[in-house]
Design an enzyme around this catalytic site. Structure first.
Site, short mmCIF file in Angstrom:
data_model
loop_
_atom_site.label_atom_id
_atom_site.label_comp_id
_atom_site.label_asym_id
_atom_site.label_seq_id
_atom_site.Cartn_x
_atom_site.Cartn_y
_atom_site.Cartn_z
N MET A 1 0.84 -1.19 0.00
CA MET A 1 0.00 0.00 0.00
C MET A 1 0.88 1.24 0.00
O MET A 1 1.60 1.51 0.95
CB MET A 1 -0.92 0.02 1.23
CG MET A 1 -1.89 1.19 1.22
SD MET A 1 -3.03 1.20 2.61
CE MET A 1 -2.02 1.99 3.84
N CYS A 2 0.87 1.98 -1.07
CA CYS A 2 1.63 3.23 -1.19
C CYS A 2 0.68 4.33 -1.62
O CYS A 2 -0.47 4.07 -2.00
CB CYS A 2 2.75 3.09 -2.21
SG CYS A 2 3.99 1.84 -1.77
#
Length: 299
Positions: A1-2
Site C-alpha cells: 500500500m503506497c
C-alpha cells in the site's frame, strides 16, 4: 500500500505554486506510505544543458564535489544543494565525462535522474518531513509526480524510494506489485539497460525507457505494459513534456483524478486532491482500467 500523486499545470500562472500544491498532496498520503517519500519536478531547462540529480551520504561537501567535477571536465558546471541531494547543471555533451568522474572519484554518490528539466529528490522519512528537507514548497514547474512508500516487500531504504528514472527526463511512480518483474528485468539487461535496485517499479520504468528509445510515443509505450507486465498496478509517469496515468485491467488499486481549466491532478485517494484550488468545480473521475491518460505541455 503506497500513495501516489501527480499534478500537471495547464495554466502557466499556476506554475510558481506547483511545489506547494504537491506538498499538500503528499502529506495527505502519509498514512499510505510513512516509510519514505520522493518526487520529481519539471522546471525550467535549456536544450544545451543537462541536470543530473545526485544523492550523497550525509555530510558530503557539495562545494568540494562541484570543484572536483569542474577540475575533471571543465568550469561550466553549476550546482544547487538541497539537503542530501545536489542538482548539477552541465553542458549537454559532457554527461558521459561527468558520470565517469563521479564513478572514479565519488563512488558513494548516486545519480538518481538526468534530464533537461527533471529534478528528482527522495529520502527515508515521513512525506511531510522529506518535502520540507528539500524545500518542495518553493519549487516551480509545469508538472510533478510524487510517491509515499510503505515498504511491504523490501527494506526501508532510500534506494527503494520512488520515483525511478531510467531515461532522460522520464520517471515513474507505482502503486501495486508486479509478479514477473525479474523475468522482464533479465530481458531488459540483455537489451543493455542497467538497474540499481531489485524494486519492481524500476523495472516498469526501464520497460518504458526501452520502448521510448525504440521511437514509441508514451501512450503506446504505456499500452505495451498491459501485455508485458503482470500484476496489479497504477503507474503515474512524467516526461519532459507530459504526464501520463495507467491502471492495470483489473484496477484494484484506488485512483482518482480531477481536471479543471488550470490543472490535472491524480491521487490514490480523493483526499489528496481536496485542498487544491478550484477543486469544487473540477471534473472528478476514476480513471478507467487499461486506459492511457496523457497530457502534454504546449511548446
Amino acid at each position: 500500500m503506497c500513495g501516489i500523486v501527480g499534478l500537471f499545470i495547464k495554466d502557466r500562472k499556476l506554475e510558481p505554486d506547483l511545489g506547494a500544491m504537491l506538498v499538500t498532496m503528499l502529506e495527505v498520503m502519509s498514512d499510505r506510505g510513512p516509510d519514505s517519500a520522493g518526487f520529481a519536478v519539471y522546471g525550467e531547462g535549456r536544450p544545451d544543458r543537462l541536470k543530473l540529480s545526485l544523492r550523497a551520504p550525509a555530510g558530503t561537501d557539495f562545494d568540494a564535489l562541484a570543484a572536483a567535477l569542474r577540475a575533471a571536465v571543465g568550469n561550466d558546471i553549476g550546482h544547487v544543494v538541497r539537503d542530501t541531494h545536489v542538482i548539477i547543471d552541465i553542458p549537454a555533451g559532457t554527461e558521459a565525462a561527468v558520470r565517469a568522474a563521479l564513478a572514479a572519484g565519488h563512488p558513494g554518490i548516486a545519480v538518481v535522474g538526468a534530464g533537461t528539466r527533471m529534478e528528482i529528490f527522495k529520502e527515508v522519512g515521513l512525506p511531510g518531513d522529506v518535502a520540507r528537507r528539500f524545500a518542495l514548497s518553493t519549487m516551480t514547474g509545469s508538472h510533478g509526480i510524487g510517491h509515499t512508500r510503505m515498504a511491504t516487500e523490501s527494506a526501508v531504504t532510500t534506494n527503494g524510494a520512488h520515483p525511478f528514472s531510467t531515461g532522460p527526463d522520464q520517471c515513474l511512480v507505482h502503486n501495486g506489485s508486479l509478479s514477473n518483474h525479474n523475468a522482464v528485468r533479465r530481458v531488459l539487461i540483455r537489451e543493455g539497460l542497467r538497474f540499481e535496485t531489485q524494486n519492481d517499479s524500476e523495472v516498469a520504468a526501464g520497460f518504458l525507457t526501452h520502448r521510448l528509445a525504440k521511437g514509441e510515443a508514451l501512450g503506446d509505450a504505456l499500452t505495451s505494459t498491459l501485455d508485458t507486465l503482470d500484476g496489479f498496478f497504477t503507474f503515474v509517469v512524467g516526461t519532459e513534456s507530459g504526464f501520463g496515468v495507467l491502471r492495470d485491467p483489473i484496477a484494484c488499486k484506488p485512483a482518482v483524478m480531477a481536471e479543471t481549466e488550470s490543472y490535472v491532478a491524480f491521487g490514490s485517494e480523493y483526499r489528496a486532491l481536496a485542498d487544491l484550488p478550484g477543486i469544487a468545480n473540477a471534473r472528478v473521475f476514476e480513471p478507467e482500467p487499461a486506459t492511457v491518460y496523457f497530457w502534454e505541455r504546449a511548446a
